[in-house]
Design a protein around this motif. Structure first.
Motif, PDB file in Angstrom:
ATOM      1  N   GLU A 177       0.812  -1.217   0.000  1.00  0.00           N
ATOM      2  CA  GLU A 177       0.000   0.000   0.000  1.00  0.00           C
ATOM      3  C   GLU A 177       0.847   1.269   0.000  1.00  0.00           C
ATOM      4  O   GLU A 177       0.373   2.357  -0.321  1.00  0.00           O
ATOM      5  N   ASP A 204       1.904   1.327  -4.349  1.00  0.00           N
ATOM      6  CA  ASP A 204       1.003   1.269  -5.496  1.00  0.00           C
ATOM      7  C   ASP A 204       0.117   2.513  -5.527  1.00  0.00           C
ATOM      8  O   ASP A 204       0.459   3.549  -4.961  1.00  0.00           O
ATOM      9  N   HIS A 205      -1.042   2.410  -6.172  1.00  0.00           N
ATOM     10  CA  HIS A 205      -1.905   3.574  -6.355  1.00  0.00           C
ATOM     11  C   HIS A 205      -2.423   4.167  -5.044  1.00  0.00           C
ATOM     12  O   HIS A 205      -2.906   5.300  -5.017  1.00  0.00           O
ATOM     13  N   ARG A 206      -2.280   3.438  -3.945  1.00  0.00           N
ATOM     14  CA  ARG A 206      -2.747   3.924  -2.644  1.00  0.00           C
ATOM     15  C   ARG A 206      -1.678   4.697  -1.886  1.00  0.00           C
ATOM     16  O   ARG A 206      -1.921   5.157  -0.769  1.00  0.00           O
ATOM     17  N   ARG A 207      -0.508   4.842  -2.444  1.00  0.00           N
ATOM     18  CA  ARG A 207       0.666   5.245  -1.678  1.00  0.00           C
ATOM     19  C   ARG A 207       0.473   6.532  -0.880  1.00  0.00           C
ATOM     20  O   ARG A 207       0.858   6.602   0.289  1.00  0.00           O
ATOM     21  N   THR A 244      -2.637   6.921 -14.941  1.00  0.00           N
ATOM     22  CA  THR A 244      -3.121   6.363 -13.683  1.00  0.00           C
ATOM     23  C   THR A 244      -1.982   6.206 -12.682  1.00  0.00           C
ATOM     24  O   THR A 244      -0.799   6.228 -13.035  1.00  0.00           O
ATOM     25  N   ARG A 245      -2.367   5.974 -11.427  1.00  0.00           N
ATOM     26  CA  ARG A 245      -1.368   5.749 -10.391  1.00  0.00           C
ATOM     27  C   ARG A 245      -0.919   4.290 -10.333  1.00  0.00           C
ATOM     28  O   ARG A 245      -0.143   3.934  -9.455  1.00  0.00           O
ATOM     29  N   HIS A 246      -1.408   3.486 -11.260  1.00  0.00           N
ATOM     30  CA  HIS A 246      -0.901   2.120 -11.353  1.00  0.00           C
ATOM     31  C   HIS A 246       0.459   2.113 -12.054  1.00  0.00           C
ATOM     32  O   HIS A 246       1.150   1.094 -12.046  1.00  0.00           O
ATOM     33  N   LYS A 247       0.806   3.211 -12.672  1.00  0.00           N
ATOM     34  CA  LYS A 247       2.142   3.438 -13.222  1.00  0.00           C
ATOM     35  C   LYS A 247       2.803   4.547 -12.410  1.00  0.00           C
ATOM     36  O   LYS A 247       2.118   5.416 -11.854  1.00  0.00           O
ATOM     37  N   GLU A 254       3.342   9.605 -13.025  1.00  0.00           N
ATOM     38  CA  GLU A 254       2.804  10.836 -12.443  1.00  0.00           C
ATOM     39  C   GLU A 254       3.503  11.151 -11.117  1.00  0.00           C
ATOM     40  O   GLU A 254       3.723  12.314 -10.771  1.00  0.00           O
ATOM     41  N   HIS A 255       3.877  10.106 -10.378  1.00  0.00           N
ATOM     42  CA  HIS A 255       4.595  10.287  -9.110  1.00  0.00           C
ATOM     43  C   HIS A 255       5.980  10.880  -9.372  1.00  0.00           C
ATOM     44  O   HIS A 255       6.424  11.807  -8.676  1.00  0.00           O
TER      45      HIS A 255
END
Length: 390
Positions: free
Chosen positions: A5, A8-11, A345-348, A351-352
């Motif tokens: 967590e 991933d996208h929840r970070r 998406t935040r699955h990649k 963007e981060h």
């Protein structure tokens, strides 16, 4: 993966303590601390530090290569973007204390800092003054055998867990001049040292505090370096950081380029692989060419710093910082585009990466400041008008 967590996208939701102003959660801080302990036990965490601090006096050339390599691997605990954490130490304040600190300051702060027992914050930027550090409104006046500090600091990172804050204040001299600014180690529990809030930022969690100092009294022993020469400490801090930022941005850019090349070879659009479309090829070719040019410049600049001193090659440090940080943002943006909707998406991680490295175009001096430093060398402004540190 343990604790997925956090990655991933929840970070951001897992890392951010919303109820406490958006600062990092205790669990996330502890995970980073555990990574640091393991790296130290493995024998490579202290590599860049002097032998007196248990290190191997790693060169700027070596550190540039390491920082690039770690960022090239993509986001992770090995090189945690949000907090400058790394399995190979980036501890510029340890170097500041080692070079400028008194024996008493080194005993109280330096060993515990290197061992990971405490954190120290860095208070230079102010609400009305960012990159120009010579117009500080924070002041310190002598009162008997003490100094009394009044003022405010902005984006005062790590204060949420710091034992002390390295605060820069004007003690004499004229606005716009480096002389007359003094650095003080101020314990964060000193009366009058207050944190009204933390700035929520593009990349979360945040440890970028607003700090107010109202009649903060510290002893003479709190001065780091010489009275009136505090910006020497800041110069050592930001100069080395700018080069390491550039190397990290280069590594992040290369990661984005490589991931985009890989995806373009797998993705089929309009009946043929994506990479066969010249519109995709050429964008990635331009990025790869820029990355190689920046890589050569980073290594040459690091070599010059090793040969002539850490605060030498100022114009070149500004050049690589300016170009590498822009490259990271461009590469992350292009990676999102090449990957299409899933890239957004935040699955990649793109963007981060973009949100973090966009910060680098501000934090150790803006793009515009770096260009100003380059111009100062080109047109010899420094010798004719004096210069600023940041």
């Amino acid at each position: 993966m343990h604790n997925p967590e956090f990655f991933d996208h929840r970070r951001e939701f897992s890392r951010t303590d919303v109820e406490r102003g958006g600062i990092p959660t205790a669990q996330w801080r502890e995970l980073m601390a555990e990574a640091r302990r393991r790296a130290d036990a493995a024998g490579f965490y202290r590599f860049p530090l002097p032998p007196a601090l248990g290190g191997r006096d790693g060169s700027n050339v070596a550190m540039a290569a390491i920082r690039e390599h770690l960022a090239w691997l993509g986001p992770g605990l090995h090189a945690e973007l949000s907090h400058e954490a790394s399995v190979v130490a980036n501890l510029p304040l340890a170097l500041v204390l080692h070079e400028f600190g008194t024996a008493e300051q080194r005993q109280e702060y330096l060993g515990p800092l290197v061992d990971g027992e405490i954190e120290l914050a860095f208070g230079l930027t102010e609400p009305a003054h960012g990159s120009d550090a010579t117009h500080l409104e924070t002041t310190a006046r002598k009162d008997g055998d003490s100094w009394v500090i009044d003022g405010a600091k902005r984006f005062n990172s790590v204060v949420d867990v710091a034992t002390a804050d390295l605060v820069f204040a004007r003690t004499s001299g004229q606005d716009g001049k480096a002389d007359g600014i003094t650095a003080f180690l101020v314990p964060t529990d000193t009366p009058g040292f207050d944190i009204p809030y933390y700035h929520w930022t593009f990349n979360m969690p945040t440890d970028h505090a607003e700090v107010r100092l109202s009649g903060v009294r510290v002893p003479e022993t709190a001065v780091v370096g010489e009275v009136g020469k505090g910006l020497d400490c800041a110069q050592l801090f930001v100069h080395e950081n700018r080069l390491r930022q550039a190397a990290s941005s280069l590594g992040a850019a290369q990661f984005c380029i490589d991931e985009s090349v890989r995806y373009a070879q797998e993705r089929v659009v309009f009946g043929k692989p994506l990479h066969e479309h010249q519109g995709v090829q050429w964008q990635l070719v331009e990025l790869q060419t820029e990355a190689e040019l920046v890589r050569n410049s980073v290594q040459k600049t690091a070599w010059l710093m090793d040969r002539h001193g850490k605060t030498s090659a100022s114009g070149r440090v500004a050049m690589v910082n300016y170009r590498a940080n822009q490259l990271a943002c461009s590469a992350a943006d292009r990676a999102m585009q090449v990957h299409g909707g899933v890239g957004y998406t935040r699955h990649k991680p793109f963007e981060h990466i973009y949100r973090h490295h966009r910060r680098y175009r501000l934090t150790e001096g803006t793009d515009e400041l770096q260009m100003r430093r380059i111009a100062a060398e080109m047109f010899d402004f420094k010798s004719r008008r004096g210069s600023t540190t940041r």
